[in-house]
Design a protein around this motif. Structure first.
Motif, PDB file in Angstrom:
ATOM      1  N   VAL A 103      34.392  -0.432  28.679  1.00 17.61           N
ATOM      2  CA  VAL A 103      34.516   1.020  28.838  1.00 17.61           C
ATOM      3  C   VAL A 103      35.867   1.249  29.486  1.00 17.61           C
ATOM      4  CG1 VAL A 103      33.616   3.087  29.941  1.00 17.61           C
ATOM      5  CG2 VAL A 103      32.029   1.360  29.105  1.00 17.61           C
ATOM      6  N   SER A 104      36.728   1.960  28.793  1.00 17.79           N
ATOM      7  CA  SER A 104      38.075   2.126  29.323  1.00 17.79           C
ATOM      8  C   SER A 104      38.076   3.062  30.529  1.00 17.79           C
ATOM      9  CB  SER A 104      39.012   2.673  28.252  1.00 17.79           C
ATOM     10  OG  SER A 104      38.795   4.050  28.053  1.00 17.79           O
ATOM     11  N   MET A 105      39.101   2.902  31.328  1.00 16.25           N
ATOM     12  CA  MET A 105      39.281   3.773  32.483  1.00 16.25           C
ATOM     13  C   MET A 105      39.404   5.223  32.007  1.00 16.25           C
ATOM     14  SD  MET A 105      39.432   3.697  35.785  1.00 16.25           S
ATOM     15  CE  MET A 105      39.772   1.995  36.141  1.00 16.25           C
ATOM     16  N   LEU A 106      40.053   5.415  30.862  1.00 18.35           N
ATOM     17  CA  LEU A 106      40.187   6.772  30.327  1.00 18.35           C
ATOM     18  C   LEU A 106      38.826   7.355  29.954  1.00 18.35           C
ATOM     19  CD1 LEU A 106      43.423   6.534  28.164  1.00 18.35           C
ATOM     20  CD2 LEU A 106      43.122   7.632  30.378  1.00 18.35           C
ATOM     21  N   ASP A 107      37.923   6.509  29.429  1.00 23.60           N
ATOM     22  CA  ASP A 107      36.567   6.988  29.128  1.00 23.60           C
ATOM     23  C   ASP A 107      35.870   7.448  30.403  1.00 23.60           C
ATOM     24  OD1 ASP A 107      36.859   6.418  26.428  1.00 23.60           O
ATOM     25  OD2 ASP A 107      35.877   4.464  26.566  1.00 23.60           O
ATOM     26  N   GLN A 108      35.994   6.653  31.449  1.00 20.74           N
ATOM     27  CA  GLN A 108      35.371   7.008  32.724  1.00 20.74           C
ATOM     28  C   GLN A 108      35.958   8.302  33.268  1.00 20.74           C
ATOM     29  OE1 GLN A 108      34.542   3.719  35.567  1.00 20.74           O
ATOM     30  NE2 GLN A 108      35.709   2.496  34.082  1.00 20.74           N
ATOM     31  N   LEU A 109      37.281   8.425  33.193  1.00 12.55           N
ATOM     32  CA  LEU A 109      37.936   9.643  33.681  1.00 12.55           C
ATOM     33  C   LEU A 109      37.550  10.852  32.831  1.00 12.55           C
ATOM     34  CD1 LEU A 109      41.490   8.258  34.530  1.00 12.55           C
ATOM     35  CD2 LEU A 109      39.657   8.863  36.131  1.00 12.55           C
ATOM     36  N   MET A 157      34.178   9.711  41.628  1.00 13.94           N
ATOM     37  CA  MET A 157      34.483  11.014  41.033  1.00 13.94           C
ATOM     38  C   MET A 157      33.423  12.041  41.427  1.00 13.94           C
ATOM     39  SD  MET A 157      35.990   9.988  37.314  1.00 13.94           S
ATOM     40  CE  MET A 157      36.701  11.602  36.999  1.00 13.94           C
ATOM     41  N   THR A 158      32.167  11.596  41.484  1.00 19.74           N
ATOM     42  CA  THR A 158      31.092  12.481  41.940  1.00 19.74           C
ATOM     43  C   THR A 158      31.336  12.895  43.387  1.00 19.74           C
ATOM     44  OG1 THR A 158      29.532  11.317  40.496  1.00 19.74           O
ATOM     45  CG2 THR A 158      28.590  12.716  42.209  1.00 19.74           C
ATOM     46  N   ALA A 159      31.714  11.925  44.215  1.00 16.69           N
ATOM     47  CA  ALA A 159      31.976  12.208  45.633  1.00 16.69           C
ATOM     48  C   ALA A 159      33.126  13.194  45.794  1.00 16.69           C
ATOM     49  CB  ALA A 159      32.261  10.910  46.376  1.00 16.69           C
ATOM     50  N   LEU A 160      34.193  12.996  45.049  1.00 18.68           N
ATOM     51  CA  LEU A 160      35.333  13.911  45.118  1.00 18.68           C
ATOM     52  C   LEU A 160      34.922  15.313  44.709  1.00 18.68           C
ATOM     53  CD1 LEU A 160      38.350  14.346  45.595  1.00 18.68           C
ATOM     54  CD2 LEU A 160      38.736  13.669  43.221  1.00 18.68           C
ATOM     55  N   ASN A 161      34.142  15.412  43.631  1.00 20.16           N
ATOM     56  CA  ASN A 161      33.659  16.702  43.169  1.00 20.16           C
ATOM     57  C   ASN A 161      32.771  17.358  44.231  1.00 20.16           C
ATOM     58  OD1 ASN A 161      31.267  17.961  40.960  1.00 20.16           O
ATOM     59  ND2 ASN A 161      33.380  18.660  40.867  1.00 20.16           N
ATOM     60  N   HIS A 166      31.842   2.253  37.166  1.00 22.95           N
ATOM     61  CA  HIS A 166      31.983   2.308  38.618  1.00 22.95           C
ATOM     62  C   HIS A 166      32.834   3.473  39.117  1.00 22.95           C
ATOM     63  CE1 HIS A 166      35.675   0.120  37.609  1.00 22.95           C
ATOM     64  NE2 HIS A 166      36.140   0.552  38.759  1.00 22.95           N
ATOM     65  N   MET A 167      33.663   4.050  38.303  1.00 29.17           N
ATOM     66  CA  MET A 167      34.509   5.177  38.736  1.00 29.17           C
ATOM     67  C   MET A 167      33.739   6.495  38.847  1.00 29.17           C
ATOM     68  SD  MET A 167      37.487   4.273  39.566  1.00 29.17           S
ATOM     69  CE  MET A 167      38.244   5.880  39.650  1.00 29.17           C
ATOM     70  N   PRO A 217      26.208   1.789  40.565  1.00 31.56           N
ATOM     71  CA  PRO A 217      26.388   2.062  39.143  1.00 31.56           C
ATOM     72  C   PRO A 217      26.671   0.782  38.367  1.00 31.56           C
ATOM     73  CG  PRO A 217      28.333   2.726  40.369  1.00 31.56           C
ATOM     74  CD  PRO A 217      27.314   2.300  41.372  1.00 31.56           C
ATOM     75  N   ALA A 218      26.442   0.854  37.079  1.00 34.68           N
ATOM     76  CA  ALA A 218      26.805  -0.258  36.206  1.00 34.68           C
ATOM     77  C   ALA A 218      28.305  -0.506  36.356  1.00 34.68           C
ATOM     78  CB  ALA A 218      26.452   0.075  34.758  1.00 34.68           C
TER      79      ALA A 218
END
Length: 163
Positions: free
Chosen positions: A20-26, A133-137, A128-129, A123-124
Motif C-alpha cells: 500500500v503506497s504512502m500516497l494511498d494512505q495519504l 492522520m486521525t489524531a491530527l484531524n 499505519h499512517m 493498525p495493520a
C-alpha cells in the motif's frame, strides 16, 4: 539505475508500505479528514448562525439562563459531531481493512481521534499512517470546537457587561 538500488528504493517505506503506497494512505486519510472537516464546518456554521440569531432576539427569559442553555446545547452538538467524525474514521478503517478482525472500530477511532491511543489495538502495518492522520484531524477539530466554546463564553461575558 542499478536494479538492486531501484528495488531498495521501491521497497522503501516512503514509496510503499507492504503493498500500500504512502500516497494511498495519504489519499484515504486525507479524504476522511476532508469529510470530517466539511461536517465540522457545517456544524460550527450552524451553531454560529444560531448564536447570531439569538443575539438579535429579545428573549423572554433571563440572559443567564439563555446562555446556559446555549452553552449546553453547543457542547452537546459538538460532542455528537465529534462522535460522528469518529464514526467516519471507523468506517474508513473498515473499508480499507486497516485493523485486525473483530476490532471495536469506534473504540479504535476514538483512541486515535483523541490522541489517547492505549496501544492495545494497532493498525495493520500497511495502513499505519491512518492513526496519526486521525489524531491530527481530531486535534484540529477538537481545537476548533474549543475555540468556538471560548468565543461563546467570551461573548456572553461581554453581553453581560454591556447589560
Amino acid at each position: 539505475m542499478d536494479p538492486t538500488v531501484a528495488d531498495a528504493v521501491k521497497e522503501s517505506m516512503w514509496i510503499s508500505t507492504m503493498n500500500v503506497s504512502m500516497l494511498d494512505q495519504l489519499a484515504v486519510g486525507g479524504a476522511a479528514s476532508l469529510v470530517n472537516l466539511i461536517i465540522h464546518a457545517i456544524l460550527v456554521g450552524a451553531i454560529a448562525a444560531t448564536l447570531r440569531d439569538l443575539a438579535n432576539t429579545d428573549a423572554s427569559f433571563p440572559g443567564f439562563l439563555q446562555y446556559t442553555l446555549v452553552i449546553v446545547a453547543t457542547g452537546t452538538l459538538l460532542v455528537v459531531g465529534h462522535f460522528g467524525e469518529c464514526v467516519i474514521w471507523a468506517y474508513t478503517y473498515k473499508w480499507v481493512g486497516a485493523v485486525p478482525e473483530n476490532t471495536d472500530l469506534i473504540y479504535f477511532a476514538f483512541g486515535n481521534y483523541t490522541t489517547l491511543g492505549y496501544g492495545d489495538v494497532v493498525p495493520a502495518p500497511q495502513w499505519h499512517m491512518l492513526g496519526p492522520m486521525t489524531a491530527l484531524n481530531g486535534v484540529m477539530l477538537i481545537g476548533w470546537s474549543t475555540a468556538l466554546v471560548y468565543d461563546l463564553l467570551h461573548r456572553s461575558v461581554q453581553t453581560a457587561k454591556a447589560s
